[in-house]
Design an enzyme around this catalytic site. Structure first.
Site, short mmCIF file in Angstrom:
data_model
loop_
_atom_site.label_atom_id
_atom_site.label_comp_id
_atom_site.label_asym_id
_atom_site.label_seq_id
_atom_site.Cartn_x
_atom_site.Cartn_y
_atom_site.Cartn_z
N LEU A 133 0.84 -1.20 0.00
CA LEU A 133 0.00 0.00 0.00
C LEU A 133 0.88 1.26 0.00
CD1 LEU A 133 -2.82 1.31 0.28
CD2 LEU A 133 -2.62 1.05 2.76
N TRP A 164 8.59 0.59 1.79
CA TRP A 164 8.48 -0.04 3.13
C TRP A 164 7.82 -1.41 3.08
CZ3 TRP A 164 11.36 2.78 6.06
CH2 TRP A 164 11.35 4.18 5.95
N THR A 166 7.25 -4.99 3.71
CA THR A 166 7.73 -6.14 4.49
C THR A 166 7.72 -7.36 3.56
OG1 THR A 166 6.81 -5.21 6.51
CG2 THR A 166 7.24 -7.60 6.51
N GLY A 346 19.36 -2.47 34.40
CA GLY A 346 20.49 -1.58 34.62
C GLY A 346 21.42 -1.58 33.42
N GLY A 347 22.73 -1.52 33.67
CA GLY A 347 23.72 -1.47 32.59
C GLY A 347 23.61 -2.68 31.67
N GLU A 370 1.13 -0.15 9.89
CA GLU A 370 -0.33 -0.36 9.70
C GLU A 370 -1.16 0.79 10.27
OE1 GLU A 370 -1.82 -4.31 9.88
OE2 GLU A 370 0.10 -5.15 9.24
N THR A 372 0.05 4.76 11.79
CA THR A 372 0.76 5.19 13.01
C THR A 372 -0.26 5.36 14.14
OG1 THR A 372 0.43 7.54 12.57
CG2 THR A 372 2.40 6.50 11.59
C1 LIG Z 1 9.47 -1.77 9.27
C2 LIG Z 1 8.31 -1.28 8.47
C3 LIG Z 1 7.53 -2.17 7.77
C4 LIG Z 1 6.46 -1.72 6.99
N1 LIG Z 1 5.74 -2.63 6.24
C5 LIG Z 1 4.82 -2.17 5.36
C6 LIG Z 1 4.18 -3.08 4.45
O1 LIG Z 1 4.42 -4.30 4.48
N2 LIG Z 1 3.31 -2.58 3.55
C7 LIG Z 1 3.00 -1.25 3.47
O2 LIG Z 1 2.19 -0.88 2.62
N3 LIG Z 1 3.59 -0.36 4.32
C8 LIG Z 1 4.49 -0.79 5.25
N4 LIG Z 1 5.11 0.09 6.10
C9 LIG Z 1 4.81 1.51 6.00
C10 LIG Z 1 4.03 2.06 7.18
O3 LIG Z 1 2.71 1.62 7.12
C11 LIG Z 1 4.18 3.58 7.11
O4 LIG Z 1 5.51 3.88 7.50
C12 LIG Z 1 3.19 4.29 7.99
O5 LIG Z 1 1.88 4.14 7.51
C13 LIG Z 1 3.50 5.79 8.12
O6 LIG Z 1 3.72 6.37 6.87
P1 LIG Z 1 5.03 7.26 6.61
O7 LIG Z 1 6.19 6.49 7.09
O8 LIG Z 1 5.00 7.72 5.22
O9 LIG Z 1 4.87 8.49 7.61
P2 LIG Z 1 3.99 9.88 7.40
O10 LIG Z 1 2.66 9.49 6.92
O11 LIG Z 1 4.82 10.76 6.53
O12 LIG Z 1 3.95 10.39 8.86
C14 LIG Z 1 5.02 11.06 9.51
C15 LIG Z 1 4.50 11.50 10.91
O13 LIG Z 1 3.38 12.38 10.74
C16 LIG Z 1 2.26 11.87 11.46
N5 LIG Z 1 1.04 12.24 10.73
C17 LIG Z 1 0.78 12.12 9.40
N6 LIG Z 1 -0.45 12.56 9.12
C18 LIG Z 1 -0.99 12.99 10.29
C19 LIG Z 1 -2.25 13.59 10.68
N7 LIG Z 1 -3.23 13.80 9.79
N8 LIG Z 1 -2.44 13.92 11.99
C20 LIG Z 1 -1.46 13.68 12.91
N9 LIG Z 1 -0.27 13.13 12.60
C21 LIG Z 1 -0.04 12.79 11.32
C22 LIG Z 1 2.46 10.37 11.51
O14 LIG Z 1 1.75 9.78 12.60
C23 LIG Z 1 3.98 10.31 11.74
O15 LIG Z 1 4.26 10.52 13.09
C24 LIG Z 1 6.15 -0.34 6.94
C25 LIG Z 1 6.93 0.57 7.67
C26 LIG Z 1 7.99 0.13 8.42
C27 LIG Z 1 8.82 1.12 9.17
#
Ligand SMILES: Cc1cc2nc3c(=O)[nH]c(=O)nc-3n(C[C@H](O)[C@H](O)[C@H](O)COP(=O)(O)OP(=O)(O)OC[C@H]3O[C@@H](n4cnc5c(N)ncnc54)[C@H](O)[C@@H]3O)c2cc1C
Length: 390
Positions: A133, A164, A166, A346-347, A370, A372
Site C-alpha cells: 500500500l 516499506w 515487508t 540496569g547497565g 499499519e 501510526t
Molecule cells: C518496518 C516497516 C515495515 C512496513 N511494512 C509495510 C508493508 O508491508 N506494507 C506497506 O504498505 N507499508 C508498510 N510500512 C509503511 C508504514 O505503514 C508507514 O511507514 C506508515 O503508515 C507511516 O507512513 P510514513 O512512514 O509515510 O509516515 P507519514 O505518513 O509521513 O507520517 C510522519 C509522521 O506524521 C504523522 N502524521 C501524518 N499525518 C498525520 C495527521 N493527519 N495527523 C497527525 N499526525 C499525522 C504520523 O503519525 C507520523 O508521526 C512499513 C513501515 C515500516 C517502518
C-alpha cells in the site's frame, strides 16, 4: 523473599483443540525460533525456512478457510498464536501477520475461481506474501498513492514505486494497490502480482533500528503486466479492500506488541530475581516491584482489549474502532514495558548480551506500522463523532 521469576501466561482459549494448538506452537517456538533469534537478528538473516515450516504445520494461515488450506481458527486463537511467535522473534510474528494481511484480498474479495486457483498455495502451499500500500510520498495519506495500473484489453500494466514493503524482494506474491481511476480513494484497485513478474524489482532492504531479519524494501514496478484475472474485487474497490485488511491486520500488530512486551516482562522478572544489590535480590525492592506490577497490568489490559476486539470480529460484529484502540493501546504499552525492562536490567539492559534492548527496538516499529498511532487516534475519534464523519 524472592523467586518471582516468570510464570506461564494464563490464556483464555475457547476449546481443547485451541489449547493443543498453543502447546504445539510453544514447542515449535522453543525448538526452531527462540534458540537462534538473537544471533540471526543481529546478523540480519531472514528465516525463510521458518515460514515454510509454519506453512507446512498449518500455522501460516490460521484464520482462513480449511477448504483452501487454512486453519479455520477464530481470531481470538490466531492472535494468541501470533503473540507466542512475536515473543520469540518479531520478524516471525509480524511476518505471519503481514502474510495474513496479504491473503485477505483474495480470501475476502476474490471470485470463487480466483480463490480455488490461488489460495491453496498462499494458505498452506509454502508461498509467502506481502502487502503493498505505502509509497515514498504516501504513507498515512494512503489514498493519495500514485502507482498506476493502465488497462489494455485483458491486461493491466503497472508502473510506480511501493515503499516499506515487508518481505519486499523475498515474497512469492504481492497484493498491490494501484490507481486505475481518478484521484482519491475511489480510483484505487487491488491486484495479485506474482513475485517473479517481469519488470518487478526490489531495492536493497532498508537499514532498520530493529527487526533486522525482516526485509523491508522499496519495490519498483516497471511495466509489470498483470492479467485482468488477477484483479481482485471491482475496479475502484481497492481502497475498501485495503482498509478492511488493515482492520484485521491491526489486531495482528496488537497481538505482536503484547508478545514482545510479555517477553520483556519475563526477562525483567528473571533478571531482577537473580540480581543482588544491597545484600538482597533487587526484585525485593518495592520501587522495582511496583514497576513490574505496572508492566504486568499493561500487558493484561492490552491482551484483554485485543481479545475483546477479536471476539467481536469472530461474532461477525463491527470491530474497526476496537481494532484501532487495541493497536494503539497495545503498541504504546509495549513501548513503555520494554523501556522499563531495559531500566530494570540496569547497565546489562543496555547491552546486546540480553534481549531487553532488542525488545525495545522492536516495540518502536509497532507504533508506526499499519497506521501510526496518530492515525489510530484519528480512526477512533471519527467513530466517536458518528457514522457521517467516517
Ligand atoms: C518496518 C516497516 C515495515 C512496513 N511494512 C509495510 C508493508 O508491508 N506494507 C506497506 O504498505 N507499508 C508498510 N510500512 C509503511 C508504514 O505503514 C508507514 O511507514 C506508515 O503508515 C507511516 O507512513 P510514513 O512512514 O509515510 O509516515 P507519514 O505518513 O509521513 O507520517 C510522519 C509522521 O506524521 C504523522 N502524521 C501524518 N499525518 C498525520 C495527521 N493527519 N495527523 C497527525 N499526525 C499525522 C504520523 O503519525 C507520523 O508521526 C512499513 C513501515 C515500516 C517502518
Amino acid at each position: 523473599m524472592t523467586d518471582h521469576g516468570p510464570q506461564p501466561v494464563e490464556r483464555q482459549l475457547p476449546t481443547e483443540e485451541s489449547r493443543d494448538l498453543l502447546a504445539l506452537v510453544r514447542d515449535l517456538v522453543q525448538r526452531e525460533i527462540e534458540p537462534v533469534a538473537a544471533e540471526e537478528e543481529e546478523a540480519g538473516r531472514f528465516p525463510r525456512e521458518v515460514f515454510r515450516l509454519l506453512s507446512a504445520s498449518g500455522l501460516l494461515a490460521l484464520p482462513y478457510a480449511e477448504e483452501f488450506g487454512g486453519g479455520d481458527q477464530p481470531y481470538e486463537v490466531y492472535l494468541q498464536v501470533l503473540e507466542e511467535l512475536a515473543a520469540a522473534r518479531l520478524t516471525v510474528g509480524l511476518g505471519v501477520s503481514v502474510h495474513t494481511l496479504a491473503c485477505h484480498a483474495v480470501a475476502g474479495f476474490g471470485t470463487k475461481e480466483q480463490q480455488a486457483e490461488h489460495l491453496p498455495g498462499m494458505l498452506g502451499g509454502g508461498l509467502l506474501g506481502a502487502y503493498c500500500l505505502s509509497e515514498p510520498s504516501s504513507g498515512s495519506d494512503a489514498a493519495s498513492l500514485r502507482t498506476r495500473a493502465t488497462r489494455d484489453g485483458d491486461t493491466w500494466t503497472l508502473d510506480g514505486t511501493k515503499a516499506w514493503i515487508t518481505h519486499g524482494g523475498v515474497a512469492d506474491f504481492y497484493t498491490v494497490l494501484a490507481r486505475t481511476g481518478g484521484e482519491g480513494a475511489h480510483g484505487i484497485t487491488a491486484f495479485l502480482v506474482p513475485g517473479d513478474a517481469p519488470g518487478l524489482s526490489a531495492a536493497p532492504p532498508e537499514r532498520k533500528m530493529g527487526m533486522k531479519g525482516s526485509p523491508t524494501a522499496q519495490l519498483h514496478f516497471d511495466g509489470v503486466q498483470v492479467p485482468d484475472a488477477r484483479r481482485i474485487g471491482e475496479e475502484g474497490q481497492g481502497f475498501t479492500i485495503a482498509l478492511s485488511a488493515l482492520d484485521s491486520g491491526r489486531l495482528g500488530i496488537a497481538a505482536c506488541a503484547i508478545g514482545v512486551a510479555q517477553a520483556a516482562l519475563d526477562e525483567a522478572l528473571a533478571f531482577t530475581a537473580g540480581r543482588r544489590q544491597f545484600g538482597r535480590p533487587i526484585a525485593d525492592f518495592q520501587g522495582l516491584r511496583f514497576m513490574l506490577a505496572d508492566m504486568a497490568t499493561q500487558i493484561e489490559a492490552g491482551r484483554a482489549l485485543y481479545l475483546a476486539a477479536a471476539r467481536l470480529r469472530d461474532a461477525g460484529l463491527p470491530f474497526s474502532r476496537q481494532a484501532a484502540m487495541a493497536k494503539l493501546f497495545c503498541t504504546d504499552a509495549a513501548m513503555k514495558v520494554t523501556v522499563d525492562a531495559v531500566q530494570l536490567l540496569g547497565g546489562y539492559g543496555y547491552t546486546a548480551d540480553f534481549p531487553a534492548e532488542r525488545y525495545m527496538r522492536e516495540a518502536k516499529v509497532l507504533q508506526i506500522v499499519e497506521g501510526t498511532n496518530q492515525i489510530q487516534r484519528m480512526v477512533i475519534a471519527r467513530h466517536l463523532a458518528g457514522p457521517e464523519s467516517r
